[in-house]
Design a protein around this motif. Sequence first.
Motif, PDB file in Angstrom:
ATOM      1  N   LEU A 261      -6.266   1.496  -1.183  1.00 55.06           N
ATOM      2  CA  LEU A 261      -4.779   1.509  -0.971  1.00 55.06           C
ATOM      3  C   LEU A 261      -4.483   0.249   0.116  1.00 55.06           C
ATOM      4  O   LEU A 261      -3.772  -0.563   0.018  1.00 55.06           O
ATOM      5  CB  LEU A 261      -4.373   2.602  -0.706  1.00 55.06           C
ATOM      6  CG  LEU A 261      -4.365   3.688  -1.526  1.00 55.06           C
ATOM      7  CD1 LEU A 261      -3.696   5.203  -1.013  1.00 55.06           C
ATOM      8  CD2 LEU A 261      -3.444   3.287  -3.001  1.00 55.06           C
ATOM      9  N   SER A 262      -5.526   0.323   1.185  1.00 53.25           N
ATOM     10  CA  SER A 262      -5.299  -0.657   2.182  1.00 53.25           C
ATOM     11  C   SER A 262      -5.444  -1.995   1.756  1.00 53.25           C
ATOM     12  O   SER A 262      -4.698  -2.942   2.089  1.00 53.25           O
ATOM     13  CB  SER A 262      -6.087  -0.210   3.405  1.00 53.25           C
ATOM     14  OG  SER A 262      -5.869  -1.278   4.400  1.00 53.25           O
TER      15      SER A 262
ATOM     16  N   ALA B 119       0.506   8.057  -5.566  1.00 51.98           N
ATOM     17  CA  ALA B 119      -0.985   8.655  -5.860  1.00 51.98           C
ATOM     18  C   ALA B 119      -1.262   9.971  -5.459  1.00 51.98           C
ATOM     19  O   ALA B 119      -0.484  10.621  -4.653  1.00 51.98           O
ATOM     20  CB  ALA B 119      -1.949   7.918  -4.831  1.00 51.98           C
TER      21      ALA B 119
ATOM     22  N   ARG C  12      -3.149  13.380  -3.786  1.00 48.97           N
ATOM     23  CA  ARG C  12      -3.885  13.595  -2.419  1.00 48.97           C
ATOM     24  C   ARG C  12      -5.190  13.873  -2.533  1.00 48.97           C
ATOM     25  O   ARG C  12      -5.362  14.903  -3.458  1.00 48.97           O
ATOM     26  CB  ARG C  12      -2.901  14.434  -1.618  1.00 48.97           C
ATOM     27  CG  ARG C  12      -1.459  13.766  -1.572  1.00 48.97           C
ATOM     28  CD  ARG C  12      -1.318  12.498  -0.629  1.00 48.97           C
ATOM     29  NE  ARG C  12      -0.066  12.114  -0.194  1.00 48.97           N
ATOM     30  CZ  ARG C  12       0.787  11.397  -0.959  1.00 48.97           C
ATOM     31  NH1 ARG C  12       0.117  10.639  -2.053  1.00 48.97           N
ATOM     32  NH2 ARG C  12       1.995  10.992  -0.703  1.00 48.97           N
TER      33      ARG C  12
ATOM     34  N   ALA D 244       0.766  -1.442   0.055  1.00 46.73           N
ATOM     35  CA  ALA D 244      -0.057   0.019  -0.004  1.00 46.73           C
ATOM     36  C   ALA D 244       0.889   1.340  -0.108  1.00 46.73           C
ATOM     37  O   ALA D 244       0.298   2.328  -0.665  1.00 46.73           O
ATOM     38  CB  ALA D 244      -1.078  -0.020   1.412  1.00 46.73           C
ATOM     39  N   ASP D 245       2.097   1.219   0.601  1.00 47.77           N
ATOM     40  CA  ASP D 245       2.987   2.277   0.631  1.00 47.77           C
ATOM     41  C   ASP D 245       3.555   2.837  -0.614  1.00 47.77           C
ATOM     42  O   ASP D 245       3.599   4.034  -1.260  1.00 47.77           O
ATOM     43  CB  ASP D 245       3.954   2.117   1.687  1.00 47.77           C
ATOM     44  CG  ASP D 245       3.658   2.084   3.164  1.00 47.77           C
ATOM     45  OD1 ASP D 245       2.423   2.770   3.424  1.00 47.77           O
ATOM     46  OD2 ASP D 245       4.462   1.421   4.190  1.00 47.77           O
TER      47      ASP D 245
ATOM     48  N   GLN E 117      -8.740   6.347  -6.418  1.00 44.62           N
ATOM     49  CA  GLN E 117      -9.785   6.716  -5.674  1.00 44.62           C
ATOM     50  C   GLN E 117     -10.983   5.918  -5.887  1.00 44.62           C
ATOM     51  O   GLN E 117     -12.207   6.095  -5.187  1.00 44.62           O
ATOM     52  CB  GLN E 117     -10.072   8.410  -5.792  1.00 44.62           C
ATOM     53  CG  GLN E 117     -10.517   8.649  -7.375  1.00 44.62           C
ATOM     54  CD  GLN E 117     -10.761   9.971  -7.015  1.00 44.62           C
ATOM     55  OE1 GLN E 117     -11.834  10.419  -6.424  1.00 44.62           O
ATOM     56  NE2 GLN E 117     -10.462  10.882  -8.024  1.00 44.62           N
TER      57      GLN E 117
ATOM     58  N   GLN F 225     -10.012   6.244  -1.390  1.00 48.10           N
ATOM     59  CA  GLN F 225      -8.745   5.854  -1.826  1.00 48.10           C
ATOM     60  C   GLN F 225      -8.060   5.126  -0.470  1.00 48.10           C
ATOM     61  O   GLN F 225      -7.490   4.193  -1.055  1.00 48.10           O
ATOM     62  CB  GLN F 225      -7.903   7.297  -2.166  1.00 48.10           C
ATOM     63  CG  GLN F 225      -6.503   7.343  -2.613  1.00 48.10           C
ATOM     64  CD  GLN F 225      -5.616   8.311  -2.728  1.00 48.10           C
ATOM     65  OE1 GLN F 225      -5.333   8.867  -1.711  1.00 48.10           O
ATOM     66  NE2 GLN F 225      -5.140   8.506  -3.717  1.00 48.10           N
ATOM     67  N   GLY F 226      -8.060   5.558   0.642  1.00 39.46           N
ATOM     68  CA  GLY F 226      -7.402   4.949   1.724  1.00 39.46           C
ATOM     69  C   GLY F 226      -7.941   3.611   1.731  1.00 39.46           C
ATOM     70  O   GLY F 226      -7.299   2.477   1.951  1.00 39.46           O
TER      71      GLY F 226
ATOM     72  N   ARG G 165       0.634   4.278  -2.410  1.00 36.18           N
ATOM     73  CA  ARG G 165       0.369   5.632  -1.831  1.00 36.18           C
ATOM     74  C   ARG G 165       1.426   6.619  -2.400  1.00 36.18           C
ATOM     75  O   ARG G 165       1.157   7.805  -2.659  1.00 36.18           O
ATOM     76  CB  ARG G 165       0.323   5.649  -0.271  1.00 36.18           C
ATOM     77  CG  ARG G 165      -0.067   6.725   0.392  1.00 36.18           C
ATOM     78  CD  ARG G 165      -0.211   6.693   1.884  1.00 36.18           C
ATOM     79  NE  ARG G 165      -1.430   5.798   2.136  1.00 36.18           N
ATOM     80  CZ  ARG G 165      -1.269   4.252   2.466  1.00 36.18           C
ATOM     81  NH1 ARG G 165      -0.218   4.151   2.848  1.00 36.18           N
ATOM     82  NH2 ARG G 165      -2.416   3.628   2.778  1.00 36.18           N
TER      83      ARG G 165
ATOM     84  N   ALA H 169     -10.794  10.887  -0.380  1.00 37.98           N
ATOM     85  CA  ALA H 169      -9.527  10.293   0.559  1.00 37.98           C
ATOM     86  C   ALA H 169      -9.963   9.231   1.260  1.00 37.98           C
ATOM     87  O   ALA H 169      -9.314   8.135   1.337  1.00 37.98           O
ATOM     88  CB  ALA H 169      -9.211  11.535   1.536  1.00 37.98           C
TER      89      ALA H 169
ATOM     90  N   GLY I 190      -3.520  -2.840  -1.513  1.00 37.15           N
ATOM     91  CA  GLY I 190      -1.903  -3.007  -1.248  1.00 37.15           C
ATOM     92  C   GLY I 190      -1.576  -3.965  -0.393  1.00 37.15           C
ATOM     93  O   GLY I 190      -0.567  -4.514  -0.672  1.00 37.15           O
TER      94      GLY I 190
END
Length: 263
Positions: free
Chosen positions: A28-29, A13, A15, A6-7, A65, A24-25, A10, A21, A32
């Motif tokens: 990604l989590s 990506a 912001r 995920a990092d 996103q 998207q989080g 991120r 957000a 990822g």
Amino acid sequence: MLPVNADTMRAIAPRFSGSRAERQGEILSVAGAALAETLDHYAINTPLRIAHFLAQTAHESAGFQTTEEFASGEAYEGRSDLGNTEPGDGKRFKGRGLIQLTGRANYKSLGATIGTDLVADPERAADPALSLVIACEYWKKRSINDHADRDDIIAATWSVNGGLNGLDDRIRYLIKAKAELSNALFGAPAAFPLLREGARGPVVARLQFALRDAGIATGIDGDFGPGTKAAVIAFQTGAGLEADGIVGPASWSKLDIKLEDHD
């Protein structure tokens, strides 16, 4: 298996704020966490392959996103070429996935491949982990690894998009993905690397973007050839620098670019 997660996503990506957000989080989590294993399963397992995959999926998902197209899908209603033969199929089988799966026929075919009934439950295709699998299946079916191995962003984009829509955005994501993978594997590059004719790679592409942003026409291919040298000389001349075609700290400073900040 390369250390991507995920990092990594991120880092390349954009912001967002608010609900964008939050979504998207979530993407990604979840995606990822499965990224390294899933990519390895599909032989997307070299820095170039991973960089191209992340660049294409970042663009297709509007910066990670969304895993579902913003439009309602009504435009696909009655599209027999997509297998949309029943009332409501357009909206029911709208684009979903990090690379969008669209149409009843494609949902049925891919669902059979991965052992999931996406016709009965099409919204499952928007699940972040499954959306990653969908993108990988698309990548595999179209042999896009071959384009990535040649570092051919044009061919990769054409295979994903059927054209070259959003090419500049995809190139920007590719530059960031290459830089992030390079940092992870080899350590961060120097802040102001010395570049001259013959240099290649993402830092050259960043230079080319900076030159274009400064109003100097140049191609963006990551190759410091004669054309890029001529563009550098033109920039240096206009900036009152020694026009030697070599990009050092003075030229970087005038270009007002820092490698880690150029989005």
